[in-house]
Scaffold this motif. Sequence first.
Motif, PDB file in Angstrom:
ATOM      1  N   ILE A 102       1.177  -1.288   0.295  1.00 47.04           N
ATOM      2  CA  ILE A 102      -0.133   0.082   0.087  1.00 47.04           C
ATOM      3  C   ILE A 102       0.775   1.284  -0.204  1.00 47.04           C
ATOM      4  CG2 ILE A 102      -1.495   1.349   1.021  1.00 47.04           C
ATOM      5  CD1 ILE A 102      -3.205  -1.541   2.372  1.00 47.04           C
ATOM      6  N   GLU A 103       1.832   1.005   0.777  1.00 43.95           N
ATOM      7  CA  GLU A 103       2.989   3.010   0.919  1.00 43.95           C
ATOM      8  C   GLU A 103       3.190   2.356  -0.389  1.00 43.95           C
ATOM      9  OE1 GLU A 103       3.189   2.213   5.720  1.00 43.95           O
ATOM     10  OE2 GLU A 103       4.936   1.015   4.466  1.00 43.95           O
ATOM     11  N   GLU A 104       3.972   1.296  -1.236  1.00 40.59           N
ATOM     12  CA  GLU A 104       4.791   1.567  -2.263  1.00 40.59           C
ATOM     13  C   GLU A 104       3.320   2.421  -3.795  1.00 40.59           C
ATOM     14  OE1 GLU A 104       7.364  -1.186  -5.603  1.00 40.59           O
ATOM     15  OE2 GLU A 104       5.940  -1.820  -3.813  1.00 40.59           O
ATOM     16  N   ARG A 105       2.364   1.864  -3.657  1.00 42.80           N
ATOM     17  CA  ARG A 105       1.366   2.232  -4.231  1.00 42.80           C
ATOM     18  C   ARG A 105       1.091   3.920  -4.302  1.00 42.80           C
ATOM     19  NH1 ARG A 105       0.855   1.221  -9.394  1.00 42.80           N
ATOM     20  NH2 ARG A 105       0.974  -1.212  -8.593  1.00 42.80           N
ATOM     21  N   TRP A 106       1.153   4.172  -3.584  1.00 45.51           N
ATOM     22  CA  TRP A 106       1.117   5.752  -2.878  1.00 45.51           C
ATOM     23  C   TRP A 106       1.970   6.402  -3.647  1.00 45.51           C
ATOM     24  CZ3 TRP A 106      -0.293   5.063   3.062  1.00 45.51           C
ATOM     25  CH2 TRP A 106      -1.982   4.554   3.689  1.00 45.51           C
TER      26      TRP A 106
END
Length: 268
Positions: free
Chosen positions: A145-149
Amino acid sequence: MTNRPVRVAVQLQPQHATYETIRDSAAELEELGVDILFNWDHFFPLNGEPDGAHFESWTMLAALAEQTRRVELGALVNCNSYRNANLQADMARTIDRISAHGTGRGRFIFGTGSGWFERDYTEYGYAFGTVGQRLDALAHNLPVIEERWARLNPPPTRKIPILIGGAGEKKTLRIVAAHADIWHSYSDIPTLERKLAVLAEHGRAIGRDTTEVEISAGVLDSIAHRSFQDADELHQMGTTLFTIGLSGPDYDLTLVADWLAWRDQKNT
């Protein structure tokens, strides 16, 4: 004791109420001055009539993001295992952008947890698995999730705060230490003292000062009804976010003004 300001949130539990009642209650709560509006991510009521009226979390949050102007909002909490991690990130970014109207700064809080209510899974076709499997999935998905943001176009308007709910000492608090900006639990005072020590130990193991994590408490019945002694003690231990849970069909907002007055006294 932390220097963070005390904040008061209200969880409008999306059960046994019409959407119009939820919408109007959200508007009234923002006008009263609450800091955060939460709902929850379930598909059926958690108490009362099991097949009573109920609404879905994420679509409601998008509507509330457009409706409101100041208050922060999120789920207490999203169920990680219902949805692909990248999709969760994109939905969160989208609500962050919706909520930024007028200011350019989003108001979405990504509250999340591993899930626990078996009926949600079995009736909607999700694999329930074990507690350990669901926690492992949460630990796996948060970095995704953090990478996708970081890859979305446009990106979120801010670093979206991550709130993690749950109090398991071996896995949940380790995930909190690694990823959370806010940790939420329903702990009494002795329990919170023990959990904070465990959280700090997990932080030391990964090189993080867990005093960076805001401590959030669900308001238990013992402190809900205009008796603030326990709330004062929780605050002395570092709790700065207090959440009042309200259920339909008619949301009783009478407690909220007292909690806001207590908050303002603490922040003076």
